[in-house]
Scaffold this active site. Sequence first.
Site, PDB file in Angstrom:
ATOM      1  CG  ASP A 125      14.534 -21.947  -3.845  1.00 28.95           C
ATOM      2  OD1 ASP A 125      15.084 -21.446  -4.844  1.00 28.95           O
ATOM      3  OD2 ASP A 125      13.867 -22.991  -3.894  1.00 28.95           O
ATOM      4  CG  ASP A 143      13.577 -20.558  -8.858  1.00 32.61           C
ATOM      5  OD1 ASP A 143      14.184 -21.332  -9.618  1.00 32.61           O
ATOM      6  OD2 ASP A 143      13.488 -20.733  -7.623  1.00 32.61           O
TER       7      ASP A 143
END
Length: 158
Positions: A125, A143
């Site tokens: 991330d 995401d």
Amino acid sequence: MKNKYFKKSKNWIYIIIIIFVLFLDRFSKYWIIKNTKIYEIKKIFPILNIFHIHNYGAAFSFLSDQKGWQIWFLLIISIFTILVIIRIIIKSRKKEIKKITAYSFILGGAIGNLIDRMTYGCVIDFIDVHIDDWHFATFNIADFSIFLGIIILIRINY
């Protein structure tokens, strides 16, 4: 003959969406791994940072504090989810364009994060949206693609 070909060629747009999401996701994560250190912060805009972290859990770091069993659990859930979405897409009627588009975004993101889990044992991330000291959960292109697909599904159902 042209009409038959045209109808078949419309299906390619969904494959292109999935491949495009996967390409952006894989390229961005590769760039992050090669150009930033873990926990390094790079300020981009007043409300946007690059913040390289590894998420060993699911959305919002759910299960990330576990001892490792969650990696296998999340792999199984991811594979099952991908297979279900593929089945939904295949069973959808051709005229359900928005629905298939939404599931294509979700599928591209799910595959991108599955590749991370299989390759690194975690998800990379790096997108950190914030206002002053308040930070939203750090996320990635996959995401965002999943989120976009869900928003489209909600929009067409309400």
